[in-house]
Design a protein around this motif. Structure first.
Motif, PDB file in Angstrom:
ATOM      1  N   GLY A  14       0.965  -1.345  -0.023  1.00 45.34           N
ATOM      2  CA  GLY A  14       0.220  -0.386   0.265  1.00 45.34           C
ATOM      3  C   GLY A  14       1.079   1.522  -0.097  1.00 45.34           C
ATOM      4  O   GLY A  14       1.935   1.311   0.744  1.00 45.34           O
ATOM      5  N   ILE A  17      -0.921   6.953   2.612  1.00 43.93           N
ATOM      6  CA  ILE A  17      -0.177   8.366   3.589  1.00 43.93           C
ATOM      7  C   ILE A  17       0.758   7.306   4.093  1.00 43.93           C
ATOM      8  O   ILE A  17       1.760   7.670   4.773  1.00 43.93           O
ATOM      9  N   ALA A  18       0.105   6.093   5.107  1.00 44.49           N
ATOM     10  CA  ALA A  18       1.349   5.245   5.999  1.00 44.49           C
ATOM     11  C   ALA A  18       2.103   4.740   5.256  1.00 44.49           C
ATOM     12  O   ALA A  18       3.164   4.842   5.312  1.00 44.49           O
ATOM     13  N   GLU A  38       2.267  -0.826  -4.314  1.00 41.44           N
ATOM     14  CA  GLU A  38       0.237  -0.553  -4.868  1.00 41.44           C
ATOM     15  C   GLU A  38      -0.146  -0.565  -5.682  1.00 41.44           C
ATOM     16  O   GLU A  38      -0.191  -1.321  -7.256  1.00 41.44           O
ATOM     17  N   ALA A  39      -1.614  -1.052  -5.270  1.00 39.67           N
ATOM     18  CA  ALA A  39      -2.700  -2.042  -5.906  1.00 39.67           C
ATOM     19  C   ALA A  39      -3.225  -0.816  -7.334  1.00 39.67           C
ATOM     20  O   ALA A  39      -3.144  -1.294  -8.355  1.00 39.67           O
ATOM     21  N   LEU A  50      -7.318  17.083   3.833  1.00 47.22           N
ATOM     22  CA  LEU A  50      -6.603  16.688   5.349  1.00 47.22           C
ATOM     23  C   LEU A  50      -6.356  18.193   5.524  1.00 47.22           C
ATOM     24  O   LEU A  50      -5.890  18.767   5.053  1.00 47.22           O
ATOM     25  N   ALA A  51      -7.003  18.517   6.789  1.00 46.48           N
ATOM     26  CA  ALA A  51      -6.169  19.298   7.615  1.00 46.48           C
ATOM     27  C   ALA A  51      -5.260  18.334   9.149  1.00 46.48           C
ATOM     28  O   ALA A  51      -6.389  18.552   9.827  1.00 46.48           O
ATOM     29  N   ARG A 121      -5.232  14.956  -0.538  1.00 42.98           N
ATOM     30  CA  ARG A 121      -4.107  14.112  -0.375  1.00 42.98           C
ATOM     31  C   ARG A 121      -4.073  13.553  -1.449  1.00 42.98           C
ATOM     32  O   ARG A 121      -3.132  13.532  -0.936  1.00 42.98           O
ATOM     33  N   LEU A 143      -2.085  -6.996  -3.420  1.00 41.88           N
ATOM     34  CA  LEU A 143      -2.114  -7.651  -3.387  1.00 41.88           C
ATOM     35  C   LEU A 143      -3.189  -8.726  -3.140  1.00 41.88           C
ATOM     36  O   LEU A 143      -3.698  -7.558  -2.321  1.00 41.88           O
ATOM     37  N   ASP A 177      -2.474  -1.848   3.600  1.00 43.53           N
ATOM     38  CA  ASP A 177      -2.997  -1.705   2.113  1.00 43.53           C
ATOM     39  C   ASP A 177      -4.845  -1.059   2.613  1.00 43.53           C
ATOM     40  O   ASP A 177      -5.878  -1.515   2.285  1.00 43.53           O
ATOM     41  N   ASP A 328      -4.970   3.153   8.022  1.00 39.09           N
ATOM     42  CA  ASP A 328      -6.363   2.372   8.037  1.00 39.09           C
ATOM     43  C   ASP A 328      -6.322   0.559   8.661  1.00 39.09           C
ATOM     44  O   ASP A 328      -7.678   0.323   8.191  1.00 39.09           O
ATOM     45  N   GLY A 338     -10.878  13.795  12.156  1.00 48.51           N
ATOM     46  CA  GLY A 338      -9.865  14.688  11.615  1.00 48.51           C
ATOM     47  C   GLY A 338      -8.157  13.755  12.154  1.00 48.51           C
ATOM     48  O   GLY A 338      -7.387  14.692  11.793  1.00 48.51           O
ATOM     49  N   GLY A 340      -7.520  10.439  11.163  1.00 50.38           N
ATOM     50  CA  GLY A 340      -6.867   9.074  10.713  1.00 50.38           C
ATOM     51  C   GLY A 340      -5.765   8.811  10.075  1.00 50.38           C
ATOM     52  O   GLY A 340      -4.899   8.325  10.727  1.00 50.38           O
ATOM     53  N   ALA A 341      -5.301  10.070   9.305  1.00 49.89           N
ATOM     54  CA  ALA A 341      -4.084  10.271   8.774  1.00 49.89           C
ATOM     55  C   ALA A 341      -3.132  10.241  10.195  1.00 49.89           C
ATOM     56  O   ALA A 341      -2.255  10.166   9.535  1.00 49.89           O
ATOM     57  N   ALA A 342      -3.813  11.101  10.752  1.00 55.14           N
ATOM     58  CA  ALA A 342      -2.172  11.380  12.077  1.00 55.14           C
ATOM     59  C   ALA A 342      -2.182  10.334  12.482  1.00 55.14           C
ATOM     60  O   ALA A 342      -0.809   9.871  12.818  1.00 55.14           O
TER      61      ALA A 342
HETATM   62  P1  FAD Z   1      -4.939   5.204   2.557  1.00 55.58           P
HETATM   63  O1  FAD Z   1      -4.942   6.342   2.739  1.00 55.58           O
HETATM   64  O2  FAD Z   1      -6.602   4.403   2.518  1.00 55.58           O
HETATM   65  O3  FAD Z   1      -4.067   4.685   2.138  1.00 55.58           O
HETATM   66  C1  FAD Z   1      -4.188   2.893   1.318  1.00 55.58           C
HETATM   67  C2  FAD Z   1      -3.311   2.238  -0.265  1.00 55.58           C
HETATM   68  O4  FAD Z   1      -3.206   1.131   0.157  1.00 55.58           O
HETATM   69  C3  FAD Z   1      -3.794   2.733  -0.786  1.00 55.58           C
HETATM   70  O5  FAD Z   1      -3.221   3.843  -2.153  1.00 55.58           O
HETATM   71  C4  FAD Z   1      -4.928   1.710  -2.061  1.00 55.58           C
HETATM   72  O6  FAD Z   1      -4.297   2.121  -3.231  1.00 55.58           O
HETATM   73  C5  FAD Z   1      -3.463   1.345  -1.339  1.00 55.58           C
HETATM   74  N1  FAD Z   1      -3.563  -0.285  -1.517  1.00 55.58           N
HETATM   75  C6  FAD Z   1      -5.578  -1.285  -0.942  1.00 55.58           C
HETATM   76  N2  FAD Z   1      -5.340  -2.797  -0.925  1.00 55.58           N
HETATM   77  C7  FAD Z   1      -4.051  -2.709  -1.219  1.00 55.58           C
HETATM   78  C8  FAD Z   1      -3.732  -4.349  -1.855  1.00 55.58           C
HETATM   79  N3  FAD Z   1      -4.435  -5.499  -1.737  1.00 55.58           N
HETATM   80  N4  FAD Z   1      -2.660  -3.784  -1.923  1.00 55.58           N
HETATM   81  C9  FAD Z   1      -2.039  -2.970  -2.630  1.00 55.58           C
HETATM   82  N5  FAD Z   1      -2.252  -1.898  -1.993  1.00 55.58           N
HETATM   83  C10 FAD Z   1      -3.737  -1.314  -1.811  1.00 55.58           C
HETATM   84  N6  FAD Z   1      -7.431  12.347   8.417  1.00 55.58           N
HETATM   85  C11 FAD Z   1      -6.846  13.510   9.094  1.00 55.58           C
HETATM   86  O7  FAD Z   1      -6.182  13.007   9.619  1.00 55.58           O
HETATM   87  N7  FAD Z   1      -7.527  14.534   9.301  1.00 55.58           N
HETATM   88  C12 FAD Z   1      -8.495  14.787   7.813  1.00 55.58           C
HETATM   89  O8  FAD Z   1      -8.803  15.821   8.060  1.00 55.58           O
HETATM   90  C13 FAD Z   1      -8.450  13.705   7.756  1.00 55.58           C
HETATM   91  N8  FAD Z   1     -10.008  14.298   7.309  1.00 55.58           N
HETATM   92  C14 FAD Z   1     -10.776  12.957   6.396  1.00 55.58           C
HETATM   93  C15 FAD Z   1     -11.252  13.092   5.044  1.00 55.58           C
HETATM   94  C16 FAD Z   1     -12.177  12.130   4.762  1.00 55.58           C
HETATM   95  C17 FAD Z   1     -13.278  12.270   3.307  1.00 55.58           C
HETATM   96  C18 FAD Z   1     -11.964  11.070   5.135  1.00 55.58           C
HETATM   97  C19 FAD Z   1     -12.542   9.713   3.897  1.00 55.58           C
HETATM   98  C20 FAD Z   1     -10.694  10.426   5.566  1.00 55.58           C
HETATM   99  C21 FAD Z   1      -9.694  11.542   6.283  1.00 55.58           C
HETATM  100  N9  FAD Z   1      -8.943  11.185   6.883  1.00 55.58           N
HETATM  101  C22 FAD Z   1      -8.708  12.829   7.913  1.00 55.58           C
HETATM  102  C23 FAD Z   1      -8.534   9.910   7.147  1.00 55.58           C
HETATM  103  C24 FAD Z   1      -7.485   9.763   6.465  1.00 55.58           C
HETATM  104  O9  FAD Z   1      -7.781   9.986   4.606  1.00 55.58           O
HETATM  105  C25 FAD Z   1      -7.283   8.063   6.724  1.00 55.58           C
HETATM  106  O10 FAD Z   1      -6.704   7.306   7.756  1.00 55.58           O
HETATM  107  C26 FAD Z   1      -5.005   8.370   6.236  1.00 55.58           C
HETATM  108  O11 FAD Z   1      -5.646   8.248   4.554  1.00 55.58           O
HETATM  109  C27 FAD Z   1      -5.067   6.604   6.182  1.00 55.58           C
HETATM  110  O12 FAD Z   1      -3.983   6.240   4.647  1.00 55.58           O
HETATM  111  P2  FAD Z   1      -3.274   5.024   4.837  1.00 55.58           P
HETATM  112  O13 FAD Z   1      -2.392   5.331   4.054  1.00 55.58           O
HETATM  113  O14 FAD Z   1      -3.713   3.952   6.106  1.00 55.58           O
HETATM  114  O15 FAD Z   1      -4.450   4.810   4.024  1.00 55.58           O
END
Ligand code: FAD
Length: 445
Positions: A14, A17-18, A38-39, A50-51, A121, A143, A177, A328, A338, A340-342
């Motif tokens: 994945g 952001i993480a 990355e998928a 994102l704030a 984002r 994956l 992911d 996530d 707000g 999740g990304a944090a």
């Molecule tokens: P994701 O960003 O979802 O990334 C996962 C990645 O894995 C994607 O690129 C995906 O394509 C890839 N993937 C998926 N499945 C597979 C697989 N099987 N194999 C390989 N790759 C795969 N957070 C904040 O901190 N502040 C905010 O203001 C905020 N606002 C938000 C507003 C909205 C409307 C939403 C929906 C969320 C908000 N969030 C906010 C939360 C934040 O966007 C998420 O918590 C954050 O993006 C999580 O990051 P991640 O990398 O874990 O997951």
């Protein structure tokens, strides 16, 4: 802890952001050989703004100055003065304490910080991607399967397979992911009740991104295009986030109880929303203030970006063997804190700190155990806070909407818990746990 002759291989599943923030930090360590899978074939702009709160900025600073800078290069100042303190402002959009008028103060604030910014984002992902060498990232690799084989004691590899039939292996797999994580299924077990996301309160989110000048022309208060307001009410709360250096506005309405079913969870840009999305009925907002109604009407113009949000019930553990999950994948939360990304960035900061000392495959489990011990309680508490905030936004959390003073105390406490953690201490605690565990293993051998 000793060193080994060959670099440890780490597969990051994945590139969100993480995954990318972690990769940008780990790639600087010569004793590690990382690769991100990355998928999707390229990141698309799904219009999410994102704030990021104070803890997100602190986590990025721990990951490295260039990670923090990548964010700064893409983010916009929320306020006019880059040095001014800013917060996410809470207003009541209806009822006797409604306070969205131009001269009225917010009822409370979440996440105050100096020079607060917001970022799209897609922009943040582009900035982070720029920090990882191109040959360390493969797009179009989804994956599908993961398994571990013990070859010799402590030397087994983690194996994995992608949707295109190709296979790979690594000393360690870190699953970033996302909410529908495949790695989560491996870690908690496919049949575990917390395996898949849920939408207990049947939240449906409607979001639109428009040119800021169009939003103002449509009647949105100018001040709500320059700040991060959340306007609360029982039939949906309304929020705005400025994006793309203030030229575009992300505006949304989140309605509790409006999703089709408890298990429906799409995520932005995912799933086939056509044919089953629910319209946003502006008629339901007659008792909201004119400032809130203007935003609802703007969002209702086009509800093609509408989805059911969800979160995870608590996973019992964040790792199994040499496989762990973060972001996530581990603890998806409703977007209402707000944070999740944090939280994803806090995970990455702890893992980065621990892997500084992981030089041999036999130390990986100790690192993942320490990560789990430190990050699971806090990140799961944040999932709970986001659920509670969602209910409070919908006037359904005790009686706080009836008393602005109570509301102020409630929101201030919630904001402090999510945003004001001591992340250096979190890293140190994790390191101490890992060292204890490694010492324990060597004593027993
Ligand atoms: P994701 O960003 O979802 O990334 C996962 C990645 O894995 C994607 O690129 C995906 O394509 C890839 N993937 C998926 N499945 C597979 C697989 N099987 N194999 C390989 N790759 C795969 N957070 C904040 O901190 N502040 C905010 O203001 C905020 N606002 C938000 C507003 C909205 C409307 C939403 C929906 C969320 C908000 N969030 C906010 C939360 C934040 O966007 C998420 O918590 C954050 O993006 C999580 O990051 P991640 O990398 O874990 O997951």
């Amino acid at each position: 802890m000793g060193s080994t002759h060959h670099p440890l291989s780490i597969a990051i599943m994945g590139g969100g952001i993480a995954g990318l923030a972690l990769a940008a930090a780990l790639v600087k360590k010569p004793h590690l050989d990382i690769h991100v899978y990355e998928a999707v074939s390229a990141h698309s702009d799904v219009g999410a703004g994102l704030a990021l709160h104070r803890n997100a900025l602190a986590a990025m600073a721990l990951l490295g100055p260039e990670v923090h800078q990548a964010y700064l290069d893409k983010a916009i100042n929320i306020g006019e003065d880059a040095e001014a303190e800013m917060a996410t402002d809470i207003f009541f959009a209806c009822g006797p304490h409604a306070n969205t008028g131009a001269d009225q103060e917010p009822v409370a604030e979440l996440g105050r910080a100096k020079g607060r910014k917001s970022v799209s984002r897609a922009d943040l992902l582009a900035g982070l991607l720029g920090l990882v060498p191109g040959d360390k990232v493969s797009f179009g690799k989804r994956l599908t399967k993961i398994w571990e084989e013990e070859e010799e004691e402590g030397e087994g590899k983690v194996k994995f397979e992608f949707g295109d039939g190709t296979k790979g292996e690594a000393d360690c797999v870190l699953g970033a992911d996302g909410i529908h994580s495949v790695v989560r299924g491996y870690v908690v077990g496919e049949d575990h009740p917390a395996r898949h996301p849920v939408n207990h309160d049947r939240w449906q989110v409607y979001r639109t991104v428009v040119a800021t000048e169009d939003a103002i022309e449509a009647g949105v208060e100018e001040r709500f295009t320059r700040t991060v307001p959340i306007l609360l009410g029982p039939r949906g709360h309304v929020n705005c986030i400025p994006m793309n250096k203030g030229t575009r506005l992300s505006a949304g309405v989140a309605v509790r109880g409006a999703a089709l079913g408890e298990k429906e969870v799409d995520g932005p840009g995912k799933g086939d929303n056509e044919g089953r999305r629910k319209e946003l009925d502006v008629g339901l907002y007659k008792d909201y203030t004119p400032e809130a109604r203007a935003i609802v009407e703007l969002v209702a113009r086009d509800t093609s970006a509408s989805w059911a949000v969800g979160d995870h019930d608590n996973a019992p553990v964040y790792f199994k063997g040499r496989v762990a999950m973060l972001g996530d994948a581990a603890h998806a939360s409703l977007p209402f804190a707000g944070n999740g990304a944090a939280q994803a960035l806090e995970d990455a900061a702890v893992l980065d700190h621990l892997f500084e000392r992981v030089k041999q495959p036999s130390q990986i489990e100790a690192a993942l155990g320490a990560y789990d011990a430190v990050r699971r309680p806090r990140s799961q508490d944040v999932v709970g806070v986001a659920r509670m905030l969602g209910r409070a936004y919908a006037f359904a959390e005790r009686d706080i909407h009836e008393d602005p003073k109570k509301a102020r105390v409630f929101f201030t406490q919630a904001g402090r818990f999510t945003n004001e953690a001591d992340l250096t201490r979190q890293n140190e605690e994790a390191m101490a746990k890992m060292e204890d565990s490694v010492r324990g293993v060597s004593k027993n051998n």
